[in-house]
Design an enzyme around this catalytic site. Structure first.
Site, mmCIF file in Angstrom:
data_model
loop_
_atom_site.group_PDB
_atom_site.id
_atom_site.type_symbol
_atom_site.label_atom_id
_atom_site.label_comp_id
_atom_site.label_asym_id
_atom_site.label_seq_id
_atom_site.Cartn_x
_atom_site.Cartn_y
_atom_site.Cartn_z
ATOM 1 N N HIS A 36 0.947 -1.408 0.043
ATOM 2 C CA HIS A 36 -0.059 0.236 -0.022
ATOM 3 C C HIS A 36 0.730 1.210 -0.071
ATOM 4 O O HIS A 36 2.548 1.210 0.544
ATOM 5 C CB HIS A 36 -0.466 0.031 1.158
ATOM 6 C CG HIS A 36 -0.062 0.107 2.535
ATOM 7 N ND1 HIS A 36 0.308 -0.580 2.908
ATOM 8 C CD2 HIS A 36 -0.262 1.060 3.393
ATOM 9 C CE1 HIS A 36 1.017 -0.310 4.224
ATOM 10 N NE2 HIS A 36 0.857 1.428 4.191
ATOM 11 N N ASP A 90 0.885 4.927 1.780
ATOM 12 C CA ASP A 90 -0.295 5.724 3.212
ATOM 13 C C ASP A 90 -0.627 6.608 2.631
ATOM 14 O O ASP A 90 -0.325 7.748 1.615
ATOM 15 C CB ASP A 90 0.949 6.221 4.213
ATOM 16 C CG ASP A 90 1.995 5.040 4.805
ATOM 17 O OD1 ASP A 90 1.717 4.113 5.857
ATOM 18 O OD2 ASP A 90 2.677 5.370 5.460
ATOM 19 N N ARG A 128 7.057 -9.207 15.992
ATOM 20 C CA ARG A 128 7.839 -7.950 15.539
ATOM 21 C C ARG A 128 6.779 -6.560 16.316
ATOM 22 O O ARG A 128 5.241 -6.876 16.155
ATOM 23 C CB ARG A 128 8.101 -7.974 13.966
ATOM 24 C CG ARG A 128 8.254 -6.702 13.006
ATOM 25 C CD ARG A 128 8.436 -6.774 11.723
ATOM 26 N NE ARG A 128 9.133 -5.337 11.296
ATOM 27 C CZ ARG A 128 8.283 -4.339 10.454
ATOM 28 N NH1 ARG A 128 7.178 -4.553 10.994
ATOM 29 N NH2 ARG A 128 9.214 -3.444 10.675
#
Length: 392
Positions: free
Chosen positions: A252, A254, A318
């Protein structure tokens, strides 16, 4: 952005909402929690991404590292050097890393400590802060299962707004106290301080952006974002036994203006540049910065919002801290005259005027962010209310 490859590209707005939900979030959130937390070698179909999206990165992104320390001290030579590096990266792929930013490492560590505290809560506690369907992008979400039914990200997120009204009301602190109770007052205080630090860094970068673009008023972007309404997001990516089939965050761009990311040492961030996926390894003490669609519009298309994604690890969790810098929601997004008057041709403006709230609502209610968000938003805007659009 690279227009010849589009891993999530759609040909029409009717297709753009594929997999998007508009029903209640409770059951889907609980189901996603169960999937993310259980130790299983089988990944459900709604988490699996198409093979064409799962192309592996084999090279590292050679993004510049910008040392802000000289600029923050008023060194003119260091300022020009930093602006040159930013210009170089933003013309090419829109990603760079910063050091010398002045953010206290102890504050960053506290932000991670409180991230761990929240995501280790029982599901019932986390759901007290759940993101409500039909609202904006803040609250708790498990795999965004409250919004989508396919290609789910293998992660949990907690998002909240940050802005500074005239009375300096501590909005982040209030969010944590109102959703999770007084036991999370310290968490709210830590993130209130962290967001304030991120805003200072973002405003410094905005000043360098103006310098790098050759804008006469070097304070233009800094003033534009001074009263902005930003979003802070804590990301938690659990281990996954089949990481080759999923994404922590899918490909994607932002839709926001500027993203400042701190990633832990596990790694997983990747950027699409020069028609290849490239890794962005963590650097000790550095923040990763990237351009969003809104700033691409503010630069009249000169600086690029770049396609990126996040992987998950087979054995390790993570974590990352993400600050999205945005203007005030009702402020008109329009490039400075310097960038328009220098253009030639019959259509000097690349994008029409819009407000951040319009783009935010588009991505929350009508469109799943990808590498074509801004052009599809422009089409939607021009077709839905042409009388309010100014292309001149």
């Amino acid at each position: 952005m690279d227009s010849n490859v589009s891993t999530l590209h759609v040909s029409s707005l009717s297709e753009a909402g594929e997999g998007q939900k508009d029903h209640g979030a409770g059951d889907s959130l609980l189901q996603s929690q169960f999937v993310l937390q259980k130790e299983s070698s089988h990944v459900p179909m709604n988490f699996i991404w198409p093979k064409e999206d799962l192309v592996k990165a084999i090279e590292e992104l050679r993004e510049p590292v910008v040392d802000l320390s000289g600029f923050l001290k008023g060194d003119l030579v260091a300022t020009q050097d930093a602006a040159m590096l930013i210009r170089e990266s933003c013309l090419k792929h829109g990603f760079f890393q910063i050091t010398g930013h002045g953010v206290d490492p102890r504050l960053i560590q506290m932000a991670y400590d409180h991230l761990d505290r929240f995501f280790k809560l029982p599901v019932s506690m986390k759901l007290r802060a759940k993101r409500m369907p039909g609202t904006n992008s803040w609250g708790y979400s498990g795999a965004h299962a409250d919004r989508f039914s396919s290609k789910l990200p293998w992660k949990e997120t907690l998002s909240f707004r940050f802005y500074e009204p005239d009375d300096s009301h501590p909005v982040v602190l209030d969010f944590f106290k109102s959703t999770l109770g007084m036991d999370f007052e310290e968490t709210g205080l830590v993130y209130q301080k962290y967001c304030a630090a991120m805003k200072e860094v973002a405003l410094a970068i905005m000043e360098l952006m103006a310098i790098s673009l050759g804008i006469h008023d070097q304070q233009h972007y800094k003033h534009f974002f001074q009263d902005g309404s930003s979003i802070m997001r804590c990301n938690y990516y659990p281990p996954c036994k089949e990481p080759e089939h999923v994404f922590g965050t899918g490909p994607h761009c932002d839709p926001t203006s500027l993203t400042i990311l701190h990633q832990d040492q596990v790694g997983g961030l990747e950027v699409f540049s020069d028609n290849k996926w490239r890794t962005v390894p963590p650097r000790q003490g550095a923040f990763v910065v990237n351009i969003g669609d809104t700033f691409m519009a503010l630069s009249n298309g000169k600086y690029k919002s770049c396609l990126h994604r996040a992987l998950v690890n087979r054995d390790k969790e993570r974590r990352s801290l993400t600050f999205f810098m945005n203007p005030r929601e009702d402020k008109v997004v329009r490039p400075p005259e310097d960038l328009v008057s220098s253009c030639t041709g019959d259509a000097p403006r690349t994008y029409p005027d819009f407000t951040w709230s319009e783009l935010l609502q588009f991505t929350q209610k009508h469109y799943r962010a990808d590498d074509a968000t801004l052009p599809n938003f422009t089409k939607w805007l021009l077709s839905s209310k042409p009388a309010n659009v100014n292309n001149n």
